[in-house]
Scaffold this motif. Structure first.
Motif, PDB file in Angstrom:
ATOM      1  N   SER A 268       0.858  -1.101  -0.320  1.00  0.00           N
ATOM      2  CA  SER A 268      -0.199  -0.330   0.140  1.00  0.00           C
ATOM      3  C   SER A 268       1.330   1.029   0.296  1.00  0.00           C
ATOM      4  O   SER A 268       0.249   1.966  -0.257  1.00  0.00           O
ATOM      5  N   ASN A 287      -0.610  -2.430  -8.087  1.00  0.00           N
ATOM      6  CA  ASN A 287      -1.249  -2.667  -7.073  1.00  0.00           C
ATOM      7  C   ASN A 287      -2.574  -2.291  -7.512  1.00  0.00           C
ATOM      8  O   ASN A 287      -2.787  -1.868  -8.771  1.00  0.00           O
ATOM      9  N   THR A 288      -3.691  -2.625  -6.790  1.00  0.00           N
ATOM     10  CA  THR A 288      -5.210  -2.502  -7.913  1.00  0.00           C
ATOM     11  C   THR A 288      -5.677  -1.253  -7.318  1.00  0.00           C
ATOM     12  O   THR A 288      -6.572  -0.863  -7.749  1.00  0.00           O
ATOM     13  N   ASP A 289      -5.218  -0.830  -6.475  1.00  0.00           N
ATOM     14  CA  ASP A 289      -5.677   0.251  -5.541  1.00  0.00           C
ATOM     15  C   ASP A 289      -5.285   1.677  -6.849  1.00  0.00           C
ATOM     16  O   ASP A 289      -4.233   1.968  -6.283  1.00  0.00           O
ATOM     17  N   PRO A 290      -5.944   2.719  -7.169  1.00  0.00           N
ATOM     18  CA  PRO A 290      -5.236   3.604  -8.444  1.00  0.00           C
ATOM     19  C   PRO A 290      -5.234   4.685  -6.547  1.00  0.00           C
ATOM     20  O   PRO A 290      -4.352   5.374  -6.957  1.00  0.00           O
ATOM     21  N   GLU A 291      -5.442   4.678  -6.125  1.00  0.00           N
ATOM     22  CA  GLU A 291      -5.444   5.619  -5.282  1.00  0.00           C
ATOM     23  C   GLU A 291      -4.256   4.904  -4.195  1.00  0.00           C
ATOM     24  O   GLU A 291      -3.927   5.867  -2.719  1.00  0.00           O
ATOM     25  N   PHE A 295       1.503   4.803  -4.792  1.00  0.00           N
ATOM     26  CA  PHE A 295       2.232   6.188  -5.978  1.00  0.00           C
ATOM     27  C   PHE A 295       2.649   7.387  -6.286  1.00  0.00           C
ATOM     28  O   PHE A 295       2.764   7.685  -6.835  1.00  0.00           O
ATOM     29  N   GLY A 301       3.760   3.334 -12.582  1.00  0.00           N
ATOM     30  CA  GLY A 301       3.036   3.427 -11.428  1.00  0.00           C
ATOM     31  C   GLY A 301       2.002   1.957 -12.361  1.00  0.00           C
ATOM     32  O   GLY A 301       1.411   2.055 -13.230  1.00  0.00           O
ATOM     33  N   VAL A 303      -1.044  -0.068 -12.390  1.00  0.00           N
ATOM     34  CA  VAL A 303      -2.462  -0.445 -11.366  1.00  0.00           C
ATOM     35  C   VAL A 303      -3.335  -1.597 -12.074  1.00  0.00           C
ATOM     36  O   VAL A 303      -3.615  -1.710 -13.705  1.00  0.00           O
ATOM     37  N   GLY A 304      -2.695  -2.631 -11.184  1.00  0.00           N
ATOM     38  CA  GLY A 304      -3.358  -4.089 -11.778  1.00  0.00           C
ATOM     39  C   GLY A 304      -3.401  -5.415 -11.240  1.00  0.00           C
ATOM     40  O   GLY A 304      -2.507  -4.826  -9.414  1.00  0.00           O
ATOM     41  N   ASP A 305      -3.939  -5.952 -11.030  1.00  0.00           N
ATOM     42  CA  ASP A 305      -3.114  -7.266 -10.101  1.00  0.00           C
ATOM     43  C   ASP A 305      -1.959  -7.983 -10.877  1.00  0.00           C
ATOM     44  O   ASP A 305      -1.716  -8.237 -11.370  1.00  0.00           O
TER      45      ASP A 305
END
Ligand SMILES: Cc1cc2nc3c(=O)[nH]c(=O)nc-3n(C[C@H](O)[C@H](O)[C@H](O)COP(=O)(O)OP(=O)(O)OC[C@H]3O[C@@H](n4cnc5c(N)ncnc54)[C@H](O)[C@@H]3O)c2cc1C
Length: 321
Positions: A268, A287-291, A295, A301, A303-305
């Motif tokens: 995170s 990371n799956t969470d763009p927030e 990042f 960065g 965004v993904g699994d």
């Protein structure tokens, strides 16, 4: 130009990269660079210090130097430092360097700037920067007073050493000091089971977090690390969950790393994790969470699994090789 004395380290018969970095940086700045190496095979390994630009190398292979012994290393180094009278004394910020150099600084009646992440030679002084407040700020340190300047440098912070194998010199053997009055006797060194480079020394680190879900799933990162020649790190959540040993933990209560490339997978980016890796040269986050806060410090960065992306990354890296 200054006279610079470098406490270098040897591991498994080879000079550590973190020591060569400092020797090379000193030589490039035109200093008279003297290195000390204590331990098994140090006579042969001295050649590596000359290749990195040392003008003079002291070595000692006494059996008592097989394992780092604080008092013997301190007294032996101190007697040579008093003989050479350098303006600047440097060491890598490794477990040995951060124990040894402050001991020497105390004996010399001077201070020691620890864990510096950059170094500039200026005349016969240096100015260094070091991270503060878990890496949220950088402080620049200038040295005042008359004693020699002492500083430890974070591994990988000075860039790759310039190696010239045509450079050579005659290394000088020295005697150990302080063995009879030493109050500490180190019996054995128990090595970890991992064959990988330590996270603090590797130039590439790929780390995983809680989202890896199991120790077995870290095999995904191991495969990628094999292609990259990287070390595998972990967040504290992954370590607390038993996915990785504590020696791999990066962060405030783990290790501080400063590699050329840090890949954070499913981490995170908590402040305590950033404290251990935000001085990395290039940071990649998956990371799956763009927030996710990671990042905010990442250079790249995705965004993904991670369970999809890391195997893809590994395959693409294999093709590049
Ligand atoms: C005193 C103290 C000291 C600490 N010291 C440290 C330390 O040294 N090092 C350290 O790391 N932490 C440390 N911590 C803990 C820190 O606060 C965080 O709790 C920890 O870093 C969180 O780890 P994590 O990112 O793996 O887990 P989480 O915070 O749970 O984050 C998991 C992340 O993975 C992402 N994710 C989930 N599934 C996937 C997927 N399939 N693919 C991609 N991304 C996914 C989520 O979006 C999330 O961002 C310390 C805390 C305290 C209080």
């Amino acid at each position: 130009m200054s006279k610079v004395f470098i406490l270098s380290e040897i591991k498994e018969g080879k000079i550590k990269q973190s020591s060569l970095e400092i020797v090379s940086a000193s030589q490039k700045a035109g200093n008279e660079t003297i290195a000390l190496v204590l331990g098994n095979n140090s006579a042969t390994a001295s050649a590596e210090l000359f290749h990195a630009g040392a003008k003079k190398v002291y070595y000692c292979e006494d059996a008592l130097l097989k394992i780092y012994s604080p008092e013997i290393f301190q007294k032996t180094a101190l007697s040579l430092i008093k003989k050479e009278n350098p303006e600047i004394i440097l060491a890598a910020h490794t477990p040995t360097g951060k124990d040894l150099l402050p001991r020497i600084a105390i004996e010399l009646g001077t201070g020691c700037a620890a864990d510096c992440s950059s170094l500039k030679f200026e005349g016969n002084k240096i100015s260094v920067k070091k991270p503060l407040y878990a890496g949220k700020a950088l402080v620049e340190i200038e040295f005042c007073g008359s004693g020699p300047i002492c500083a430890t440098l974070r591994p990988n912070s000075l860039g790759n050493p310039e190696i010239n194998t045509t450079l050579s010199g005659n290394a000088e053997s020295c005697n150990i000091e302080g063995a009879s009055e030493s109050k500490i006797k180190l019996i054995d060194l128990v090595k970890g089971t991992s064959e990988r480079p330590d996270v603090t020394e590797a130039s590439t680190v790929i780390s995983g977090g809680r989202s890896l879900k199991s120790a077995e799933n870290f095999a995904l990162l191991e495969s990628c690390a094999d292609v990259l020649g990287a070390a595998v790190g972990a967040s504290r959540a992954a370590v607390d969950a038993g996915f990785r040993p504590h020696r791999d933990q990066v962060g405030q209560t783990g290790k501080v790393v400063s590699p050329s490339l840090y890949i954070a997978c499913g981490i995170s980016g908590a402040i305590q994790h950033l404290a251990g890796m935000r001085t990395s040269k290039t940071i990649v986050a998956i990371n799956t969470d763009p927030e996710a806060p990671i990042f905010q410090v990442a250079d790249y960065g995705i965004v993904g699994d991670l369970f999809t992306l890391v195997p893809l990354l590994t395959e693409e890296l294999k093709k590049l090789k």
